[in-house]
Design an enzyme around this catalytic site. Structure first.
Site, mmCIF file in Angstrom:
data_model
loop_
_atom_site.group_PDB
_atom_site.id
_atom_site.type_symbol
_atom_site.label_atom_id
_atom_site.label_comp_id
_atom_site.label_asym_id
_atom_site.label_seq_id
_atom_site.Cartn_x
_atom_site.Cartn_y
_atom_site.Cartn_z
ATOM 1 N N LYS A 190 17.744 35.405 63.667
ATOM 2 C CA LYS A 190 16.195 34.781 63.066
ATOM 3 C C LYS A 190 15.718 36.038 62.352
ATOM 4 C CE LYS A 190 16.657 30.745 65.299
ATOM 5 N NZ LYS A 190 16.552 29.621 64.745
ATOM 6 N N ASP A 197 18.547 33.054 59.861
ATOM 7 C CA ASP A 197 17.854 31.926 59.622
ATOM 8 C C ASP A 197 16.318 32.151 59.693
ATOM 9 O OD1 ASP A 197 16.994 29.229 60.255
ATOM 10 O OD2 ASP A 197 17.787 29.023 62.133
ATOM 11 N N GLU A 248 19.600 30.416 55.973
ATOM 12 C CA GLU A 248 19.251 29.157 56.519
ATOM 13 C C GLU A 248 17.841 28.916 56.590
ATOM 14 O OE1 GLU A 248 21.095 28.432 60.511
ATOM 15 O OE2 GLU A 248 19.859 26.838 60.845
ATOM 16 N N ASP A 276 18.303 23.012 57.166
ATOM 17 C CA ASP A 276 18.043 22.778 58.632
ATOM 18 C C ASP A 276 17.126 21.806 58.803
ATOM 19 O OD1 ASP A 276 17.645 22.525 61.145
ATOM 20 O OD2 ASP A 276 17.574 24.545 61.847
ATOM 21 N N LYS A 283 22.250 18.569 62.480
ATOM 22 C CA LYS A 283 21.445 18.401 64.170
ATOM 23 C C LYS A 283 21.557 17.056 64.605
ATOM 24 C CE LYS A 283 19.312 22.860 64.526
ATOM 25 N NZ LYS A 283 18.038 23.531 64.370
HETATM 26 MG MG MG Z 1 17.955 26.713 62.006
#
Ligand code: MG
Length: 344
Positions: free
Chosen positions: A138, A164, A190, A215, A239
């Site tokens: 992250k 991400d 991401e 995402d 997702k």
């Molecule tokens: Mg993500």
């Protein structure tokens, strides 16, 4: 009976939904629509769940995936085989209806407490030892190039790696930091920009050599078409929770593979029940990158998940082949967590 899971975060920082809002949606609006009813097929179920209800995808996914489990069990097939059948009905090309008996797992490393670089390095090193097939970390403004460089040093120049940002950056304000990420051989970045944005992502995709992945922005197949039209991202994170269920995930899969998008399977912090739905989907050939699915032990400790997902030493998770979700649900753990909830 069938099992499904709605897995928003407790607070509305990833999506607008929360555990409280999902519970309210399920009990007041969604469950009454399906209890005691029959449906022609999965598409019909999705029509009924979506009629006059905007958003609330996480809540929907809970019921929608439960019906998939129920249908698969009733027909004596695994969820994975039911997905293959649905992909055929949607007209997904034969090569993308092929699948592997397992999928490869990747690890997601958060921002360590106190932005402790040594701790992040240790996590990355441990991930390699455990057999994960890629590392993702992250990032956010002020925590990007330094940790990215540090992890790159630990895992080597060629190990699959991406970052991400969970929508933390603004294009013009943070462009230099985003451009600097080009120097680390990342597979992609991401969701760098706003959680509902496509146009700025398209602009960023033109300016960076590193591919862009969406995402949060990829809410359903309709948005997927728009993302393709404007060139927002060459990589998609699919997702099940974020898009409202397995049917919409299958539609996005079809759209992606037919348009040369690199796809991979993302998850929420969810139990094995939610994870099992993505386990059933993530081994189809169109999933080009390791999935975000991690073994149960990482988050729950051994034997504490509702449904135990295990990873072998090669960082692979087997796709269950028994009917429905394909793995037993621990009644003991189920009771335990229910009691915790009702104590509150
Ligand atoms: Mg993500």
């Amino acid at each position: 009976s069938g099992f499904g899971e709605s897995a928003p975060f407790e607070a509305p920082f990833y999506s607008a939904e929360t555990t409280d809002s999902a519970l309210a949606m399920l009990t007041r609006w969604l469950a009454p629509r399906v209890v005691g009813r029959s449906f022609r097929d999965i598409a019909h179920l999705n029509e009924v769940l979506g009629e006059g209800i905007r958003g609330n995808h996480f809540a929907r996914a809970g019921i929608e995936t439960a019906v998939w489990d129920l249908l698969a069990r009733r027909n004596g097939i695994s969820l994975h085989e039911l997905i293959r059948h649905q992909l055929g009905q949607l007209g997904v090309p034969a090569e993308y209806r092929e699948s592997r008996p397992y999928f490869e797992s990747g690890v997601a490393l958060g921002i360590p407490p106190g932005q402790d670089l040594a701790l992040l390095r240790a996590w990355a090193e441990q991930s390699l030892k455990e057999g994960y097939h890629r590392v993702k970390i992250k990032v956010k403004p002020g925590w990007d190039t330094v940790p990215t460089r540090a992890v790159r040093e630990v895992i080597g120049a060629h190990f699959p790696f991406w970052v991400d940002a969970n929508a933390a950056y603004r294009l013009e304000e943070h462009y230099p930091a985003l451009k600097a990420l080009d120097g680390y051989g990342l597979l992609f970045v991401e969701q760098p920009l706003h959680h509902d944005d496509l146009l700025d992502h398209a602009e960023l995709a033109r300016r960076l050599t590193t591919p862009i992945c969406i995402d949060e922005s990829l809410k359903d197949a309709r948005v997927g078409r728009q993302a393709l039209a404007v060139g927002a991202a060459s990589v998609w994170n699919i997702k099940i929770q974020r898009v409202g269920g397995l049917y919409e995930a299958c539609r996005l899969y079809k759209l992606g593979v037919e348009n040369g998008v690199r796809i991979w399977g993302g998850t929420m912090p969810e139990s094995g029940i939610g994870g099992a739905a993505m386990m059933a989907l993530a081994s189809f050939e169109g999933f080009a990158e390791p999935a975000d699915i991690e073994p149960s032990a990482r988050w729950y400790g051994p034997g504490r998940d509702l449904l135990e997902m295990e990873m072998d030493r090669q960082g692979r998770i087997r796709v269950p082949t028994d009917p429905g979700l394909g793995l037993p649900i621990s009644e003991e753990n189920f009771r335990h967590y229910c009691e915790l909830v009702y104590e509150q």
